[in-house]
Design a protein around this motif. Structure first.
Motif: not given
Length: 134
Positions: A12-20, A91-97
Motif C-alpha cells: 500500500v505504501s509502495g511509493p513511500a518505500r524509496a523515501a529516507t 505508516f512509513r516503511p523507512e520509519v518501520f525499518e
C-alpha cells in the motif's frame, strides 16, 4: 497474520518505500524509540513526558505537527509489527525499518545489562525531554 499485514502495508505504501529519513527525523525517531524501550522494559523511576516529546520533536523537525506526524508514524510501525490495525496513511516503511534497528540494539543492551542500560538510556531520555523521573 502479522506477516500478511506487513506485506499489505509495504504494498500500500509502495511509493513511500524509496523515501529516507532526514537527519532530524532519524535523530528524533532514535530518541523516541530509545525512550519507549526504557518504558517497555519498566526501568524504575521513569515515565513518559508527552509534552516534552512533542517539544523536542518540534525543535528538531520545525513544528509540533511534524513532531506528531513522526510520533504517529512510529505508532503505526509498532501496530504493524504487532499485527494490529493501523492507519496505512501514517505508516512509513523507512520509519518501520529505522525503529526496528534501534529497538533491537537498545533492547539488547537493556537485557544484557539492565541496571546500567536503564540509567544510561533513561537519563538520556530525561535529558532530551521524552521521559521524566518520578
Amino acid at each position: 497474520m502479522k506477516i500478511a499485514l506487513l506485506v499489505i502495508a509495504t504494498i500500500v505504501s509502495g511509493p513511500a518505500r524509496a523515501a529516507t529519513l532526514s537527519d532530524a527525523e532519524a535523530t528524533f525517531l532514535d530518541q523516541l524509540v530509545t525512550a519507549s524501550a526504557v518504558l517497555e522494559q519498566r526501568c524504575d523511576g521513569y515515565e513518559a513526558d508527552g509534552a516534552g516529546g512533542v517539544q523536542l520533536g518540534a525543535r528538531l523537525l520545525g513544528s509540533p505537527n511534524a513532531a506528531m506526524a513522526m510520533i504517529d508514524a512510529y505508532s503505526a510501525a509498532i501496530k504493524a509489527h504487532d499485527g494490529e490495525s493501523y492507519d496505512p496513511g501514517k505508516f512509513r516503511p523507512e520509519v518501520f525499518e529505522a525503529a526496528s534497528k534501534t529497538i533491537k540494539r537498545v533492547l539488547a543492551d537493556l537485557v544484557r545489562d539492565p541496571t546500567s542500560a536503564c540509567v544510561s538510556y533513561g537519563d538520556a531520555s530525561v535529558d532530551s525531554g521524552l521521559l521524566r523521573r518520578y
